[in-house]
Design an enzyme around this catalytic site. Sequence first.
Site, mmCIF file in Angstrom:
data_model
loop_
_atom_site.group_PDB
_atom_site.id
_atom_site.type_symbol
_atom_site.label_atom_id
_atom_site.label_comp_id
_atom_site.label_asym_id
_atom_site.label_seq_id
_atom_site.Cartn_x
_atom_site.Cartn_y
_atom_site.Cartn_z
ATOM 1 C CG HIS A 240 -21.917 -22.305 15.446
ATOM 2 N ND1 HIS A 240 -21.898 -20.931 15.257
ATOM 3 C CD2 HIS A 240 -22.945 -22.772 14.704
ATOM 4 C CE1 HIS A 240 -22.874 -20.593 14.431
ATOM 5 N NE2 HIS A 240 -23.521 -21.685 14.082
ATOM 6 C CB CYS A 241 -25.715 -23.465 19.805
ATOM 7 S SG CYS A 241 -27.272 -24.280 20.192
ATOM 8 N N GLY A 242 -26.297 -24.905 16.668
ATOM 9 C CA GLY A 242 -27.232 -24.835 15.551
ATOM 10 C C GLY A 242 -28.651 -24.560 15.987
ATOM 11 C CG ASN B 54 -28.189 -19.647 12.643
ATOM 12 O OD1 ASN B 54 -27.192 -20.284 12.301
ATOM 13 N ND2 ASN B 54 -28.723 -18.700 11.877
ATOM 14 C CG ASN B 55 -25.022 -16.261 18.050
ATOM 15 O OD1 ASN B 55 -23.962 -16.100 17.455
ATOM 16 N ND2 ASN B 55 -25.480 -15.392 18.939
#
Length: 280
Positions: free
Chosen positions: A65-67, A70-71
């Site tokens: 999950h990539c901050g 945001n996805n």
Amino acid sequence: MLFVLASLSDPGHITPSNAHTYITAHPSDGSLFPPKQCSTCKLARPGRSKHCNVCGSCIARFDHHCGWINNCVGLHNMRYFLAFLLANCVTCAYGVTLAVRAMAGELQGRGLFELSVYDPRLKVKVPLYRQPARLAEWVVAYYPIPVAIGMFMLVSGLLLAAFLIYQAVLISRGRTTYEVFKRNQLHKQLKEAAAAAEAVAQTAARSQGNRRPLTQRLQRLSSSKQQTALSPNAYDRGLFRNWFEVLFPERFLQHCSRKPNQAPSKQLRRGKGAAAKISG
């Protein structure tokens, strides 16, 4: 544009309508991904998937999950994420090139390339451009903001390039960031289980007053190494097919639906054996 695609595109949310398709494409390997039902989604979880607490659903071929976007990064938006990383690397490289050319033009306009300074070591005057330390000191002193921006873009570009290369290596080997983490965790558990079994065997042998011959000790050592060995990667389809899965996920799923993927039986049995050793 690429940021919007990576942020808003579907990473591969698993729903009751498509769960069977993802299970066909990524069956359980019996080791890293044993047959399991998600306790939150109440759905059979395909191999290579994970429930993301941030997104609130299971993601097919979950990577992380990539901050930043945001996805989640999964099966359907990995290609957009890679393109986003590549675009940022190119942008940073272009920015550093512009900064260097602009500073070189400014220095040339001020005549610093023709300027000579005294070198106390050689005791002669030498051109300033042959004294990189002095030249850098002068540039930083008189142009701190452009130098800071150029250095920031250089460091950011190198970090992005390293992460992009890391992702490319994982894809080529048929792995994800999450699978690397799970594989390391499973290997640690196997080593701990083998060490505990060896300690119990040694304690039992000492209590009985037995001293095992050298051949028996070597056999136990070989058995311990086999117990800590992980099964081969059941999801590695080869370089071309691994990249085909990432770049064309829709066609990959259609191909798997027409011809269901089956994990190699040897790998599956070996994976189940590893899981049984840990649970035992």
